[in-house]
Write a protein that holds these residues in place. Structure first.
Motif, PDB file in Angstrom:
ATOM      1  N   LEU A 114      -6.026  -1.953  -3.938  1.00 49.15           N
ATOM      2  CA  LEU A 114      -4.795  -1.592  -3.712  1.00 49.15           C
ATOM      3  C   LEU A 114      -4.546  -0.991  -2.317  1.00 49.15           C
ATOM      4  O   LEU A 114      -3.626  -1.636  -1.350  1.00 49.15           O
ATOM      5  CB  LEU A 114      -4.170  -0.421  -4.693  1.00 49.15           C
ATOM      6  CG  LEU A 114      -3.205  -0.695  -5.370  1.00 49.15           C
ATOM      7  CD1 LEU A 114      -3.322   0.156  -6.878  1.00 49.15           C
ATOM      8  CD2 LEU A 114      -1.802  -0.750  -4.759  1.00 49.15           C
ATOM      9  N   PHE A 115      -5.602  -0.202  -1.770  1.00 52.15           N
ATOM     10  CA  PHE A 115      -5.553   0.426  -0.498  1.00 52.15           C
ATOM     11  C   PHE A 115      -5.608  -0.712   0.513  1.00 52.15           C
ATOM     12  O   PHE A 115      -5.245  -0.846   1.657  1.00 52.15           O
ATOM     13  CB  PHE A 115      -6.470   1.630  -0.277  1.00 52.15           C
ATOM     14  CG  PHE A 115      -5.860   2.798  -0.857  1.00 52.15           C
ATOM     15  CD1 PHE A 115      -4.844   3.431   0.114  1.00 52.15           C
ATOM     16  CD2 PHE A 115      -6.461   3.433  -1.864  1.00 52.15           C
ATOM     17  CE1 PHE A 115      -4.202   4.756  -0.227  1.00 52.15           C
ATOM     18  CE2 PHE A 115      -5.638   4.641  -2.298  1.00 52.15           C
ATOM     19  CZ  PHE A 115      -4.604   5.245  -1.721  1.00 52.15           C
ATOM     20  N   VAL A 116      -6.710  -1.471   0.280  1.00 49.90           N
ATOM     21  CA  VAL A 116      -7.233  -2.749   1.185  1.00 49.90           C
ATOM     22  C   VAL A 116      -6.053  -3.609   1.253  1.00 49.90           C
ATOM     23  O   VAL A 116      -5.631  -3.943   2.528  1.00 49.90           O
ATOM     24  CB  VAL A 116      -8.392  -3.386   0.576  1.00 49.90           C
ATOM     25  CG1 VAL A 116      -8.562  -4.538   1.481  1.00 49.90           C
ATOM     26  CG2 VAL A 116      -9.672  -2.548   0.516  1.00 49.90           C
TER      27      VAL A 116
ATOM     28  N   TYR B  34       1.492   4.446  -1.412  1.00 53.30           N
ATOM     29  CA  TYR B  34       0.247   4.116  -0.571  1.00 53.30           C
ATOM     30  C   TYR B  34       0.678   3.732   0.614  1.00 53.30           C
ATOM     31  O   TYR B  34      -0.154   3.938   1.372  1.00 53.30           O
ATOM     32  CB  TYR B  34       0.075   2.808  -1.535  1.00 53.30           C
ATOM     33  CG  TYR B  34      -0.822   3.005  -2.766  1.00 53.30           C
ATOM     34  CD1 TYR B  34      -2.087   3.127  -2.992  1.00 53.30           C
ATOM     35  CD2 TYR B  34       0.053   3.372  -4.036  1.00 53.30           C
ATOM     36  CE1 TYR B  34      -2.934   3.143  -4.174  1.00 53.30           C
ATOM     37  CE2 TYR B  34      -0.548   3.419  -5.167  1.00 53.30           C
ATOM     38  CZ  TYR B  34      -1.855   3.343  -5.467  1.00 53.30           C
ATOM     39  OH  TYR B  34      -2.630   3.755  -6.621  1.00 53.30           O
ATOM     40  N   THR B  35       1.601   2.995   0.883  1.00 51.80           N
ATOM     41  CA  THR B  35       1.985   2.588   2.207  1.00 51.80           C
ATOM     42  C   THR B  35       1.998   3.820   3.439  1.00 51.80           C
ATOM     43  O   THR B  35       1.600   3.861   4.424  1.00 51.80           O
ATOM     44  CB  THR B  35       3.435   2.072   2.341  1.00 51.80           C
ATOM     45  OG1 THR B  35       3.346   0.825   1.655  1.00 51.80           O
ATOM     46  CG2 THR B  35       3.727   1.314   3.966  1.00 51.80           C
ATOM     47  N   ALA B  36       2.693   4.953   2.786  1.00 49.52           N
ATOM     48  CA  ALA B  36       2.580   6.005   3.780  1.00 49.52           C
ATOM     49  C   ALA B  36       1.184   6.817   3.906  1.00 49.52           C
ATOM     50  O   ALA B  36       0.944   6.945   5.016  1.00 49.52           O
ATOM     51  CB  ALA B  36       3.356   7.300   2.869  1.00 49.52           C
ATOM     52  N   ILE B  37       0.242   6.762   2.818  1.00 45.48           N
ATOM     53  CA  ILE B  37      -0.860   7.434   3.181  1.00 45.48           C
ATOM     54  C   ILE B  37      -1.694   6.076   4.053  1.00 45.48           C
ATOM     55  O   ILE B  37      -2.350   6.535   4.858  1.00 45.48           O
ATOM     56  CB  ILE B  37      -1.829   7.143   1.664  1.00 45.48           C
ATOM     57  CG1 ILE B  37      -0.869   8.463   0.897  1.00 45.48           C
ATOM     58  CG2 ILE B  37      -3.285   7.490   2.065  1.00 45.48           C
ATOM     59  CD1 ILE B  37      -1.594   8.488  -0.315  1.00 45.48           C
ATOM     60  N   VAL B  38      -1.801   4.788   3.691  1.00 42.86           N
ATOM     61  CA  VAL B  38      -2.381   3.778   4.543  1.00 42.86           C
ATOM     62  C   VAL B  38      -1.964   3.921   6.109  1.00 42.86           C
ATOM     63  O   VAL B  38      -2.927   4.098   6.919  1.00 42.86           O
ATOM     64  CB  VAL B  38      -2.091   2.487   4.184  1.00 42.86           C
ATOM     65  CG1 VAL B  38      -2.553   1.481   4.906  1.00 42.86           C
ATOM     66  CG2 VAL B  38      -2.846   2.142   2.748  1.00 42.86           C
ATOM     67  N   ASP B  39      -0.663   4.134   6.317  1.00 45.19           N
ATOM     68  CA  ASP B  39      -0.146   4.103   7.715  1.00 45.19           C
ATOM     69  C   ASP B  39      -0.376   5.384   8.314  1.00 45.19           C
ATOM     70  O   ASP B  39      -0.900   5.472   9.377  1.00 45.19           O
ATOM     71  CB  ASP B  39       1.345   4.123   7.772  1.00 45.19           C
ATOM     72  CG  ASP B  39       1.740   2.437   7.274  1.00 45.19           C
ATOM     73  OD1 ASP B  39       0.920   1.789   7.530  1.00 45.19           O
ATOM     74  OD2 ASP B  39       2.871   2.094   7.473  1.00 45.19           O
ATOM     75  N   GLY B  40      -0.711   6.485   7.594  1.00 45.70           N
ATOM     76  CA  GLY B  40      -1.109   7.848   8.001  1.00 45.70           C
ATOM     77  C   GLY B  40      -2.792   7.672   8.448  1.00 45.70           C
ATOM     78  O   GLY B  40      -2.982   8.178   9.636  1.00 45.70           O
ATOM     79  N   ILE B 155      -2.099  -6.354  -5.772  1.00 48.13           N
ATOM     80  CA  ILE B 155      -1.025  -5.432  -6.140  1.00 48.13           C
ATOM     81  C   ILE B 155      -0.644  -5.032  -4.787  1.00 48.13           C
ATOM     82  O   ILE B 155       0.439  -4.741  -4.353  1.00 48.13           O
ATOM     83  CB  ILE B 155      -1.392  -4.204  -7.055  1.00 48.13           C
ATOM     84  CG1 ILE B 155      -1.925  -5.074  -8.564  1.00 48.13           C
ATOM     85  CG2 ILE B 155      -0.200  -3.335  -7.191  1.00 48.13           C
ATOM     86  CD1 ILE B 155      -2.775  -3.884  -9.302  1.00 48.13           C
ATOM     87  N   GLY B 156      -1.583  -4.518  -4.015  1.00 48.60           N
ATOM     88  CA  GLY B 156      -1.338  -3.658  -2.661  1.00 48.60           C
ATOM     89  C   GLY B 156      -0.699  -4.556  -1.809  1.00 48.60           C
ATOM     90  O   GLY B 156       0.250  -4.083  -1.138  1.00 48.60           O
ATOM     91  N   PHE B 157      -1.211  -5.758  -1.766  1.00 51.86           N
ATOM     92  CA  PHE B 157      -0.706  -6.654  -0.751  1.00 51.86           C
ATOM     93  C   PHE B 157       0.823  -6.944  -0.957  1.00 51.86           C
ATOM     94  O   PHE B 157       1.717  -7.132  -0.136  1.00 51.86           O
ATOM     95  CB  PHE B 157      -1.462  -8.011  -0.511  1.00 51.86           C
ATOM     96  CG  PHE B 157      -1.216  -8.868   0.555  1.00 51.86           C
ATOM     97  CD1 PHE B 157      -1.728  -8.936   1.735  1.00 51.86           C
ATOM     98  CD2 PHE B 157      -0.179  -9.949   0.470  1.00 51.86           C
ATOM     99  CE1 PHE B 157      -1.444  -9.643   2.825  1.00 51.86           C
ATOM    100  CE2 PHE B 157       0.197 -10.830   1.336  1.00 51.86           C
ATOM    101  CZ  PHE B 157      -0.675 -10.433   2.568  1.00 51.86           C
TER     102      PHE B 157
END
Lengths: 139, 203
Positions: A114-116, B34-40, B155-157
């Motif tokens: 998910l993170f990737v 998730y987006t907020a954590i990833v962008d952080g 899922i993430g993409f």
């Protein structure tokens, strides 16, 4: 402080409910997608009906500022990709964490993926796509 | 674990979504977290590493403040006031620090833990629970990570591409009759059904 305590509380209640509903079970999700069981489909229908009524009441008594998410090509294509991931791993973004809590340690891989995937999307978007994506965090 | 019947399940989901609004004035939007954590993380580790000049060291807040200062200097205070909505709009996913999103994720994990401990069904498994998932991955400790990593990446993409997931689109979006959410929900449900019928042959 209120935001932190509230967020933790909502997360806890959400996780507990999802677990008891059976969303964390690969088999239950598979039975939903193959129409072997209508329980989860009816769950969605009931939740959406109750929510629609609740939002109507909230709109009647207050003036919530809800702004819209735009339709763009990614709405359809991204949704389609997500559906495949859901069917394969039996998880959506919240479920992967609930599964981990239930002792389904394989969910660590789902969460890593998910993170990737989330990390990759804007990189690929910038190179190949032309539409304005907006974000899940758009107001 | 004996699962809740559909009507109790639906009520519980709706209660959590409405509670989230009443308590925190936000819509449930888990993929946005998730987006907020990833962008952080991206801001902290990737972009900082590339940008050496002083300008690029500005955070979005500092940049906004600098723009504001120049605007006031050029057009006066009323130029700013005219642009400010009376009530700041609530956010689909809170633009809060990474710690808050992590706390939410911790809550989800704890919820699953408490639920299964109370039901007496907590059991560690290297894959996912259930015979059918085990059959899907051929009872192999090597296939399990590959299948789940692939699924997780989809899922993430996909959720970032369609700007929402089950909570934001299917539940909170469809119940507010939003076209984008209805479209996305139809898309992920359709491919979920299609993929599941294909997987059925592998079980």
């Amino acid at each position: 402080m209120k935001q932190r305590a509230g967020t933790l509380l909502i997360g806890l209640l959400f996780g507990f409910s999802l677990s008891r509903i059976g969303f964390g079970s690969w088999g239950q999700v598979h039975d939903m997608f193959t129409f072997r069981s209508w329980r989860l489909i009816l769950t969605f229908a009931a939740a959406i009906a109750v929510l629609a009524a609740s939002w109507a009441i909230i709109r009647a008594v207050s003036n919530p500022k809800w702004t819209k998410r735009k339709i763009h090509p990614g709405t359809l294509i991204g949704g389609a990709i997500f559906g495949v991931g859901w069917a394969v791993s039996g998880a959506c973004p919240s479920i992967a964490l609930v599964q981990l809590g239930e002792g389904q340690l394989g969910a660590v891989w789902t969460i890593a993926g998910l993170f990737v995937g989330n990390w990759l999307y804007p990189v690929i978007h910038e190179r190949f796509f032309k539409w304005t994506p907006g974000t899940c965090a758009d107001p | 674990m004996s699962y809740w019947p559909w009507w109790a399940s639906g009520l519980a989901l709706a209660a959590v979504m409405v509670g989230n609004w009443l308590l925190l004035r936000q819509m449930m939007a888990v993929s946005g977290r998730y987006t907020a954590i990833v962008d952080g993380l991206r801001r902290r580790f990737v972009e900082r590493a590339h940008d050496d000049d002083a300008d690029a060291e500005m955070t979005p807040e500092e940049l906004a403040e600098a723009v504001r200062a120049v605007t006031v200097q050029e057009f006066g205070e009323q130029a700013i006031e005219a642009r400010q909505p009376a009530v700041p709009p609530p956010l689909l996913a809170p633009r809060s620090p990474t710690a808050v999103h992590t706390l939410f994720f911790g809550g989800l994990l704890l919820g699953g833990l408490v639920s299964s401990l109370l039901a007496g069904t907590w059991a560690p498994s290297m894959g996912l629970h259930g015979e059918r998932f085990a059959a899907l991955v051929r009872h192999s400790p090597l296939v399990t990570p590959l299948v789940l990593l692939f699924g997780g990446m989809c899922i993430g993409f996909g959720t970032r591409m369609s700007t929402g997931c089950t909570s934001g689109h299917a539940l909170c979006g469809v119940s507010r009759f939003r076209p984008a959410s209805i479209l996305a929900t139809c898309a992920f449900f359709a491919t979920g059904v299609g993929a599941s019928f294909i997987l059925e042959r592998l079980l």
